[in-house]
Design an enzyme around this catalytic site. Sequence first.
Site, PDB file in Angstrom:
ATOM      1  N   ASN A 131      22.300 -33.648  51.814  1.00 26.48           N
ATOM      2  CA  ASN A 131      23.227 -34.052  52.885  1.00 26.48           C
ATOM      3  C   ASN A 131      23.167 -33.063  54.057  1.00 26.48           C
ATOM      4  N   THR A 153      27.860 -19.997  58.160  1.00 24.11           N
ATOM      5  CA  THR A 153      28.864 -19.335  57.335  1.00 24.11           C
ATOM      6  C   THR A 153      28.544 -17.850  57.147  1.00 24.11           C
ATOM      7  N   ASP A 203      31.765 -39.409  62.002  1.00 22.73           N
ATOM      8  CA  ASP A 203      32.044 -39.017  60.610  1.00 22.73           C
ATOM      9  C   ASP A 203      31.670 -40.169  59.674  1.00 22.73           C
ATOM     10  N   ASN A 204      31.329 -39.825  58.421  1.00 19.62           N
ATOM     11  CA  ASN A 204      31.065 -40.873  57.418  1.00 19.62           C
ATOM     12  C   ASN A 204      32.161 -40.915  56.341  1.00 19.62           C
ATOM     13  N   ARG A 210      34.231 -36.623  53.144  1.00 17.49           N
ATOM     14  CA  ARG A 210      35.278 -35.690  52.697  1.00 17.49           C
ATOM     15  C   ARG A 210      36.422 -36.441  52.034  1.00 17.49           C
ATOM     16  N   SER A 216      25.893 -19.341  46.659  1.00 18.74           N
ATOM     17  CA  SER A 216      26.062 -20.694  46.083  1.00 18.74           C
ATOM     18  C   SER A 216      25.008 -21.610  46.699  1.00 18.74           C
ATOM     19  N   VAL A 257      29.604 -15.875  40.480  1.00 19.87           N
ATOM     20  CA  VAL A 257      28.815 -14.649  40.309  1.00 19.87           C
ATOM     21  C   VAL A 257      28.858 -13.931  41.652  1.00 19.87           C
ATOM     22  N   TYR A 261      25.656 -24.322  48.123  1.00 23.19           N
ATOM     23  CA  TYR A 261      26.205 -24.703  49.439  1.00 23.19           C
ATOM     24  C   TYR A 261      25.802 -23.657  50.489  1.00 23.19           C
ATOM     25  N   HIS A 262      26.099 -22.391  50.200  1.00 21.82           N
ATOM     26  CA  HIS A 262      25.780 -21.354  51.187  1.00 21.82           C
ATOM     27  C   HIS A 262      24.269 -21.343  51.485  1.00 21.82           C
ATOM     28  N   TYR A 288      40.194 -13.944  41.691  1.00 21.89           N
ATOM     29  CA  TYR A 288      39.046 -14.024  40.790  1.00 21.89           C
ATOM     30  C   TYR A 288      38.422 -12.638  40.632  1.00 21.89           C
ATOM     31  N   LYS A 330      23.128 -23.614  54.219  1.00 22.75           N
ATOM     32  CA  LYS A 330      23.322 -23.084  55.578  1.00 22.75           C
ATOM     33  C   LYS A 330      22.150 -22.188  55.979  1.00 22.75           C
TER      34      LYS A 330
HETATM   35  P1  NAD Z   1      35.438 -30.777  56.096  1.00 22.26           P
HETATM   36  O1  NAD Z   1      34.782 -31.209  54.826  1.00 22.26           O
HETATM   37  O2  NAD Z   1      36.901 -30.932  56.203  1.00 22.26           O
HETATM   38  O3  NAD Z   1      34.756 -31.536  57.339  1.00 22.26           O
HETATM   39  C1  NAD Z   1      33.412 -31.931  57.361  1.00 22.26           C
HETATM   40  C2  NAD Z   1      33.373 -33.374  57.844  1.00 22.26           C
HETATM   41  O4  NAD Z   1      32.005 -33.813  57.907  1.00 22.26           O
HETATM   42  C3  NAD Z   1      34.086 -34.331  56.885  1.00 22.26           C
HETATM   43  O5  NAD Z   1      35.019 -35.121  57.588  1.00 22.26           O
HETATM   44  C4  NAD Z   1      32.967 -35.166  56.279  1.00 22.26           C
HETATM   45  O6  NAD Z   1      33.362 -36.499  55.985  1.00 22.26           O
HETATM   46  C5  NAD Z   1      31.900 -35.100  57.368  1.00 22.26           C
HETATM   47  N1  NAD Z   1      30.523 -35.260  56.847  1.00 22.26           N
HETATM   48  C6  NAD Z   1      29.942 -34.604  55.813  1.00 22.26           C
HETATM   49  N2  NAD Z   1      28.684 -35.022  55.647  1.00 22.26           N
HETATM   50  C7  NAD Z   1      28.454 -35.961  56.616  1.00 22.26           C
HETATM   51  C8  NAD Z   1      27.327 -36.767  56.947  1.00 22.26           C
HETATM   52  N3  NAD Z   1      26.188 -36.715  56.251  1.00 22.26           N
HETATM   53  N4  NAD Z   1      27.441 -37.628  57.988  1.00 22.26           N
HETATM   54  C9  NAD Z   1      28.602 -37.728  58.702  1.00 22.26           C
HETATM   55  N5  NAD Z   1      29.693 -36.984  58.417  1.00 22.26           N
HETATM   56  C10 NAD Z   1      29.617 -36.121  57.376  1.00 22.26           C
HETATM   57  O7  NAD Z   1      34.979 -29.263  56.351  1.00 22.26           O
HETATM   58  P2  NAD Z   1      35.610 -28.180  57.344  1.00 22.26           P
HETATM   59  O8  NAD Z   1      36.414 -27.231  56.555  1.00 22.26           O
HETATM   60  O9  NAD Z   1      36.185 -28.859  58.538  1.00 22.26           O
HETATM   61  O10 NAD Z   1      34.278 -27.407  57.759  1.00 22.26           O
HETATM   62  C11 NAD Z   1      33.514 -27.853  58.857  1.00 22.26           C
HETATM   63  C12 NAD Z   1      32.238 -27.015  58.980  1.00 22.26           C
HETATM   64  O11 NAD Z   1      32.578 -25.640  59.133  1.00 22.26           O
HETATM   65  C13 NAD Z   1      31.328 -27.100  57.764  1.00 22.26           C
HETATM   66  O12 NAD Z   1      29.995 -27.155  58.180  1.00 22.26           O
HETATM   67  C14 NAD Z   1      31.606 -25.803  57.024  1.00 22.26           C
HETATM   68  O13 NAD Z   1      30.477 -25.417  56.300  1.00 22.26           O
HETATM   69  C15 NAD Z   1      31.938 -24.864  58.152  1.00 22.26           C
HETATM   70  N6  NAD Z   1      32.832 -23.771  57.744  1.00 22.26           N
HETATM   71  C16 NAD Z   1      34.066 -24.048  57.228  1.00 22.26           C
HETATM   72  C17 NAD Z   1      34.900 -23.007  56.846  1.00 22.26           C
HETATM   73  C18 NAD Z   1      36.269 -23.241  56.238  1.00 22.26           C
HETATM   74  O14 NAD Z   1      36.895 -22.263  55.785  1.00 22.26           O
HETATM   75  N7  NAD Z   1      36.786 -24.470  56.202  1.00 22.26           N
HETATM   76  C19 NAD Z   1      34.474 -21.687  57.009  1.00 22.26           C
HETATM   77  C20 NAD Z   1      33.204 -21.438  57.530  1.00 22.26           C
HETATM   78  C21 NAD Z   1      32.390 -22.494  57.894  1.00 22.26           C
HETATM   79  N1  USQ Z   2      38.906 -16.685  45.498  1.00 21.87           N
HETATM   80  C1  USQ Z   2      39.866 -16.133  44.683  1.00 21.87           C
HETATM   81  N2  USQ Z   2      40.861 -16.948  44.244  1.00 21.87           N
HETATM   82  C2  USQ Z   2      40.964 -18.262  44.604  1.00 21.87           C
HETATM   83  C3  USQ Z   2      39.987 -18.802  45.441  1.00 21.87           C
HETATM   84  C4  USQ Z   2      38.961 -17.991  45.864  1.00 21.87           C
HETATM   85  O1  USQ Z   2      39.819 -14.953  44.334  1.00 21.87           O
HETATM   86  O2  USQ Z   2      41.907 -18.933  44.161  1.00 21.87           O
HETATM   87  C5  USQ Z   2      37.835 -15.810  46.009  1.00 21.87           C
HETATM   88  C6  USQ Z   2      36.420 -16.275  45.687  1.00 21.87           C
HETATM   89  O3  USQ Z   2      35.982 -15.748  44.449  1.00 21.87           O
HETATM   90  C7  USQ Z   2      35.641 -15.726  46.883  1.00 21.87           C
HETATM   91  C8  USQ Z   2      36.640 -15.757  48.016  1.00 21.87           C
HETATM   92  O4  USQ Z   2      37.926 -15.860  47.420  1.00 21.87           O
HETATM   93  O5  USQ Z   2      35.312 -14.375  46.651  1.00 21.87           O
HETATM   94  C9  USQ Z   2      36.465 -16.894  48.979  1.00 21.87           C
HETATM   95  O6  USQ Z   2      36.527 -18.141  48.317  1.00 21.87           O
HETATM   96  P1  USQ Z   2      36.927 -19.472  49.116  1.00 21.87           P
HETATM   97  O7  USQ Z   2      36.899 -20.609  48.146  1.00 21.87           O
HETATM   98  O8  USQ Z   2      38.148 -19.249  49.900  1.00 21.87           O
HETATM   99  O9  USQ Z   2      35.760 -19.550  50.185  1.00 21.87           O
HETATM  100  P2  USQ Z   2      34.206 -19.818  50.052  1.00 21.87           P
HETATM  101  O10 USQ Z   2      33.808 -20.383  48.758  1.00 21.87           O
HETATM  102  O11 USQ Z   2      33.509 -18.576  50.489  1.00 21.87           O
HETATM  103  O12 USQ Z   2      34.006 -20.969  51.133  1.00 21.87           O
HETATM  104  C10 USQ Z   2      34.849 -21.120  52.275  1.00 21.87           C
HETATM  105  C11 USQ Z   2      34.627 -22.504  52.831  1.00 21.87           C
HETATM  106  C12 USQ Z   2      33.168 -22.624  53.264  1.00 21.87           C
HETATM  107  C13 USQ Z   2      32.828 -21.503  54.226  1.00 21.87           C
HETATM  108  C14 USQ Z   2      33.157 -20.137  53.641  1.00 21.87           C
HETATM  109  C15 USQ Z   2      33.047 -19.030  54.658  1.00 21.87           C
HETATM  110  O13 USQ Z   2      34.923 -23.489  51.852  1.00 21.87           O
HETATM  111  O14 USQ Z   2      32.966 -23.883  53.902  1.00 21.87           O
HETATM  112  O15 USQ Z   2      31.465 -21.554  54.535  1.00 21.87           O
HETATM  113  O16 USQ Z   2      34.542 -20.124  53.226  1.00 21.87           O
HETATM  114  S1  USQ Z   2      32.345 -17.555  53.952  1.00 21.87           S
HETATM  115  O17 USQ Z   2      33.173 -17.175  52.797  1.00 21.87           O
HETATM  116  O18 USQ Z   2      32.383 -16.559  54.987  1.00 21.87           O
HETATM  117  O19 USQ Z   2      31.009 -17.879  53.540  1.00 21.87           O
END
Ligand code: NAD
Ligand code: USQ
Length: 387
Positions: free
Chosen positions: A118, A144, A31-32, A35, A179, A324, A181-182, A255, A185
Site C-alpha cells: 500500500n 517518520t 482518500d480510500n 483507515r 517495524s 523489539v 511500517y517504518h 512498554y 517509509k
Molecule cells: P491516518 O491513518 O489517520 O490517515 C491516513 C489516511 O490515508 C487514512 O484516511 C486512510 O484511509 C488513507 N489511505 C491509506 N492508504 C491509502 C491509499 N492507498 N489510497 C488512498 N488513501 C489511503 O494516519 P495519520 O495519523 O493521519 O498519519 C498520516 C501520515 O502521517 C502517515 O503517512 C503517517 O505515517 C504519518 N505520521 C503520522 C504520525 C502520527 O503520530 N499520527 C507521526 C508521524 C508520521
Molecule cells: N509505547 C508505550 N506504551 C504504549 C504505547 C506505546 O510505552 O501504550 C511506546 C512504544 O514502545 C514506543 C513509543 O511508545 O517506544 C511510541 O509508540 P507509538 O505507538 O506511540 O508510536 P509509533 O509506533 O512510533 O508510531 C507513531 C505513529 C506512526 C509514526 C510514528 C512517529 O503511529 O505513524 O510514524 O509515531 S515515530 O515514532 O517518530 O517514528
Amino acid sequence: MKILILGGDGYLGWPTALHLSDGGHEVAVLDNFARRGYDFEMGVDSLVPIDTLQARIRAWRDLTGREIACYIGDLTDADFTCHVVREFGPDTIVHFAEQRAAPYSMVDRKHAVYTQVNNVVGTMNVLYAIAEINPDIHLVKLGTMGAYGEPNIDIEEGWLEIEHKGRKDRVLFPKRPGSFYHLSKVHDSHNIEFACRIWGIRATDLNQGIVYGQQTAETALDDRLATRYDYDAVFGTVLNRFVIQSVLGLPLTVYGNGSQVRGIIEIRDTVRCLQLACENPADRGEFRVFNQMTQSLSITQMAETIARVSPEKVSIDHLANPRVEEEGHHYNVVHSGLVDLGLDPHLLSDTLIESLFEITKRFADRVRPEAMVPTVDWRRSASPLGW
Ligand code: NAD
Ligand code: USQ
C-alpha cells in the site's frame, strides 16, 4: 496554491486540509477510507466520533463558505491517481495516505505485506503521476522519525556529511527502523530521492515524530469538523493513550523500562509545518528533508508528565515490551529546518493535557478497555489478533 491532500480523511490529513483551506489555498482531498476499514477489522472506533468525509466538507462550506473538492479512490490504482492529478492540477501534493501503525504492520505476513505494498506502490504511483503530468508539482511527503532508529550518533536532517578513507561525500542518513511500517517509509524516501535525481522533481520529506493532541483552531469550530482520536493498542499513539488511560483510571502502560526516547509534536504544529513546507517549496531536483518534531522525551517522562497533571491518582505499569526496541540509547536530533521557516513550537504543556482530559471525559463511555491491551508481539511472526 492548489493543494491536493492524499489521505485527507485521516487524523492529520483532515485538519491539514482545513488549515490550508483557511489559509486561502484551493484544496482537494483524496482518500480510500482504508483507515475506517481497519477500525471495522479491529472492532474499535475513534474515541471522538467523526462524521463522514462528505458531511465534514459540507459543514466546512456552511461555516466558512470555502469549498474542498473530494476524490474517493485508492492510490495503488495508477489510473485513478493520474486521473486526479490531471483533473485537479495541483501545485503541491501533500501525501499522508499510508497505513501508519507499526503494530498493524507487525501482526503477521498479510498485514506486513499489505502495509508495504500500500505505502510503497501508492507513493510510486504519485511519483509517476508527477513526472508524467507536471514535474513542477512539489511533493510534500509524510515520513517518520522512527525511520532513523536509535543510532549512536546525532541524527541530522536527512543527509549526512561523511569522510571515509580520506574522501568526503554527502549521503542519505543511514536508517535502522523498528517495524515493517517504518521500513516502508525508508523505501519511500529512497524512491523519492531517486525520482528527484532522475526526473528533476521537487520533494520535501517530513520525518515526523509521534503526534499528540486532537484539536486545531479549525477543527475546534464545530463538532462536525472533529478529527479522530485513537486509544487502541494498534493505532493509539503513546501520549494520547496515556491521557485516555488516566481519565479512565487505568494504569499507564509503559512498554519495557521506559527509557526509549522519542521525538514528539503537537497536532497544531503538524498543520503549521505542512503549511510552511507547502508555501516554501523545495527547488527542482531537490530532495529536502526536515525532522518534524519539537521536543524529545522518554516514555517514562511522558507517563510521569501525564500522571502529574492528572487530577486523579494514576499508577504507571511497566509491561514486558511487545516490541523489539533499544533502551537507554543516545538520542540527539537536529530539527531546525522548520523553525528556520517560521515554526514557533507548542511544547507539551499542562494546559494542553488538561484540554485533552476534557475531550476524553466527554466521550469516555465509548472506550472498549480490552482494546487498550497490546496483543501484537514483534518476536512472533504471527501474533494473535486479539480483536
Ligand atoms: P491516518 O491513518 O489517520 O490517515 C491516513 C489516511 O490515508 C487514512 O484516511 C486512510 O484511509 C488513507 N489511505 C491509506 N492508504 C491509502 C491509499 N492507498 N489510497 C488512498 N488513501 C489511503 O494516519 P495519520 O495519523 O493521519 O498519519 C498520516 C501520515 O502521517 C502517515 O503517512 C503517517 O505515517 C504519518 N505520521 C503520522 C504520525 C502520527 O503520530 N499520527 C507521526 C508521524 C508520521
Ligand atoms: N509505547 C508505550 N506504551 C504504549 C504505547 C506505546 O510505552 O501504550 C511506546 C512504544 O514502545 C514506543 C513509543 O511508545 O517506544 C511510541 O509508540 P507509538 O505507538 O506511540 O508510536 P509509533 O509506533 O512510533 O508510531 C507513531 C505513529 C506512526 C509514526 C510514528 C512517529 O503511529 O505513524 O510514524 O509515531 S515515530 O515514532 O517518530 O517514528
